[in-house]
Design an enzyme around this catalytic site. Structure first.
Site, PDB file in Angstrom:
ATOM      1  N   HIS A  34       0.770  -1.086  -0.071  1.00  0.00           N
ATOM      2  CA  HIS A  34       0.107  -0.007  -0.105  1.00  0.00           C
ATOM      3  C   HIS A  34       0.798   1.475  -0.168  1.00  0.00           C
ATOM      4  O   HIS A  34       2.256   0.832  -0.142  1.00  0.00           O
ATOM      5  CB  HIS A  34      -0.987  -0.107   1.113  1.00  0.00           C
ATOM      6  CG  HIS A  34      -0.496  -0.293   2.675  1.00  0.00           C
ATOM      7  ND1 HIS A  34       0.865   0.379   3.102  1.00  0.00           N
ATOM      8  CD2 HIS A  34       0.050  -1.212   3.255  1.00  0.00           C
ATOM      9  CE1 HIS A  34       0.998   0.176   4.294  1.00  0.00           C
ATOM     10  NE2 HIS A  34       0.732  -1.563   4.582  1.00  0.00           N
ATOM     11  N   HIS A  37       3.662   1.165   2.469  1.00  0.00           N
ATOM     12  CA  HIS A  37       5.070   0.581   1.772  1.00  0.00           C
ATOM     13  C   HIS A  37       5.742   1.282   0.933  1.00  0.00           C
ATOM     14  O   HIS A  37       7.257   1.900   0.885  1.00  0.00           O
ATOM     15  CB  HIS A  37       4.558  -0.446   0.688  1.00  0.00           C
ATOM     16  CG  HIS A  37       4.616  -1.504   1.901  1.00  0.00           C
ATOM     17  ND1 HIS A  37       2.457  -1.986   2.340  1.00  0.00           N
ATOM     18  CD2 HIS A  37       4.539  -2.294   3.162  1.00  0.00           C
ATOM     19  CE1 HIS A  37       2.660  -2.917   2.803  1.00  0.00           C
ATOM     20  NE2 HIS A  37       3.781  -3.035   3.380  1.00  0.00           N
ATOM     21  N   ARG A 187      -3.316  -5.292   6.622  1.00  0.00           N
ATOM     22  CA  ARG A 187      -4.448  -5.900   7.440  1.00  0.00           C
ATOM     23  C   ARG A 187      -6.008  -4.729   7.517  1.00  0.00           C
ATOM     24  O   ARG A 187      -7.587  -5.829   7.752  1.00  0.00           O
ATOM     25  CB  ARG A 187      -4.213  -5.903   8.824  1.00  0.00           C
ATOM     26  CG  ARG A 187      -3.095  -7.157   8.756  1.00  0.00           C
ATOM     27  CD  ARG A 187      -2.973  -7.171  10.737  1.00  0.00           C
ATOM     28  NE  ARG A 187      -2.278  -9.249  10.655  1.00  0.00           N
ATOM     29  CZ  ARG A 187      -1.054  -9.224  10.900  1.00  0.00           C
ATOM     30  NH1 ARG A 187      -0.324  -7.506  11.661  1.00  0.00           N
ATOM     31  NH2 ARG A 187      -0.274 -10.075  10.961  1.00  0.00           N
TER      32      ARG A 187
HETATM   33  P1  AMP Z   1       5.147  -4.454   6.122  1.00  0.00           P
HETATM   34  O1  AMP Z   1       4.661  -5.816   4.829  1.00  0.00           O
HETATM   35  O2  AMP Z   1       3.814  -5.182   7.011  1.00  0.00           O
HETATM   36  O3  AMP Z   1       5.943  -6.180   7.340  1.00  0.00           O
HETATM   37  O4  AMP Z   1       5.561  -4.384   6.273  1.00  0.00           O
HETATM   38  C1  AMP Z   1       6.410  -3.424   5.834  1.00  0.00           C
HETATM   39  C2  AMP Z   1       7.112  -2.293   6.055  1.00  0.00           C
HETATM   40  O5  AMP Z   1       6.466  -1.432   5.780  1.00  0.00           O
HETATM   41  C3  AMP Z   1       7.415  -2.455   7.953  1.00  0.00           C
HETATM   42  O6  AMP Z   1       9.217  -1.219   8.428  1.00  0.00           O
HETATM   43  C4  AMP Z   1       6.768  -1.595   8.222  1.00  0.00           C
HETATM   44  O7  AMP Z   1       6.902  -0.497   9.241  1.00  0.00           O
HETATM   45  C5  AMP Z   1       6.577  -0.289   7.186  1.00  0.00           C
HETATM   46  N1  AMP Z   1       4.959   0.023   7.174  1.00  0.00           N
HETATM   47  C6  AMP Z   1       3.910  -0.849   7.029  1.00  0.00           C
HETATM   48  N2  AMP Z   1       2.965   0.151   7.250  1.00  0.00           N
HETATM   49  C7  AMP Z   1       3.219   1.792   6.970  1.00  0.00           C
HETATM   50  C8  AMP Z   1       2.277   3.623   6.781  1.00  0.00           C
HETATM   51  N3  AMP Z   1       1.211   3.094   6.975  1.00  0.00           N
HETATM   52  N4  AMP Z   1       3.302   3.845   6.829  1.00  0.00           N
HETATM   53  C9  AMP Z   1       4.802   3.879   7.152  1.00  0.00           C
HETATM   54  N5  AMP Z   1       5.538   2.285   6.838  1.00  0.00           N
HETATM   55  C10 AMP Z   1       4.354   1.750   6.662  1.00  0.00           C
END
Ligand code: AMP
Length: 296
Positions: A34, A37, A187
């Site tokens: 999203h 990321h 999520r």
């Molecule tokens: P995930 O795919 O949920 O493991 O997230 C991958 C990376 O994206 C992690 O470093 C998260 O902290 C970051 N991330 C997820 N959501 C956000 C957001 N809304 N804003 C900034 N970074 C995010």
């Protein structure tokens, strides 16, 4: 954009670039990408010559009753988004590539892993620390980018990078939010329409906490009770925790207003568990900035 499933092929590709003295930025993700990321990717794109993104839904960071098997996955869309965002290399390893037969080495960050998420999800940060260590060893980036959204995860990664003498800079990127304040998260797609509107509660809790500290509230106990009451007033929300803690140690703070406080919460909306956090500071204390940790 190049895609790699095998560690050896990614290594060969990166070795060539490093010989040309290119700097490498790395954004590890679990996919279902999203704009949050992509804000990490954008930052990497602006600061590094080469941008590598990994997509790996890491089985070892999910508890037995958690959503590993139904975690959202959409590879064609993720490939389109990363390609449009100017990513140079996408690393898409299989579980067998990351955890081959005989795997038995784990990375444990003993202190900052314990409270908050760690208290409710006992194996979670062992899985995170292990996979991030492996990914940092595979990619060997100059800078690795992590979102503030997962603040405790950032502290875990920052700690392991220092403790294991990893050369990478570990950079925090601010949380990207929807226009109504909800932090973007893979999520969020689980939420029903009613739960989605109720979920704005989470960011409202954080802004209320900030306003109350600016208004001079100094008792963490009083503020926590106020915030808990806001959660109780929302019928679709179930509180897991809301804590006011020190931003380095995650230890509870009793008296607010002496420095920067991290307010961090986990709330369930129906079956969906969401987390969020904010750094808050009283008048006169320098506003908090995203953390960065230089490699050693
Ligand atoms: P995930 O795919 O949920 O493991 O997230 C991958 C990376 O994206 C992690 O470093 C998260 O902290 C970051 N991330 C997820 N959501 C956000 C957001 N809304 N804003 C900034 N970074 C995010």
């Amino acid at each position: 954009m190049r895609t790699f499933e095998q560690i050896s092929n990614l290594r060969t590709y990166l070795r060539g670039l490093r010989q040309e003295r290119k700097t490498v930025g790395f954004v590890p993700t679990m996919g279902a990408l999203h704009a949050g990321h992509l804000s990490l990717v954008q930052r990497a794109r602006g600061e590094c010559d080469v941008v590598v993104v990994s997509i790996f839904v890491n089985p070892t960071q999910f508890g037995p009753k958690e959503d590993y098997s139904k975690y959202p996955r959409d590879m064609p869309r993720d490939m389109q988004l990363t390609s449009n965002a100017g990513v140079d290399a996408l690393f898409l390893p299989t579980s067998e590539e990351i955890y081959p037969a005989g795997f038995q080495t784990w990375v444990e960050v003993t202190e900052v892993s314990k409270p908050l998420e760690g208290a409710l999800r006992p194996e979670h940060y062992r899985g995170v620390a292990t996979v991030v260590t492996k990914l940092l060893n595979i990619v060997q980036p100059d800078i690795a980018y992590f979102g503030q959204k997962d603040y405790q995860q950032f502290l875990v990664v920052e700690r392991l990078a220092r403790d294991l003498n990893m050369p990478a800079t570990i950079q925090m990127v601010p949380t990207l939010r929807e226009s109504d304040g909800l932090a973007m998260s893979s999520r969020n797609v689980y939420l029903s329409e009613e739960e989605r509107s109720a979920a704005t509660l989470l960011s409202r809790l954080l802004s209320t906490a900030g306003q109350r500290v600016l208004a001079g509230v100094t008792s963490a106990q009083t503020l926590r009770a106020e915030l808990e009451a806001l959660v109780s007033a929302e019928p679709l929300a179930t509180l897991e925790y809301i804590e006011l803690v020190h931003p380095d140690t995650l230890k509870p703070i009793q008296t607010l207003g002496e420095g920067v406080t991290l307010v961090v919460a986990a709330v369930r909306f129906g079956k969906t568990r969401l987390i969020d956090n904010a750094l808050i500071a009283p008048e006169g204390v320098a506003p908090p900035r995203p953390r960065v940790s230089k490699g050693v």
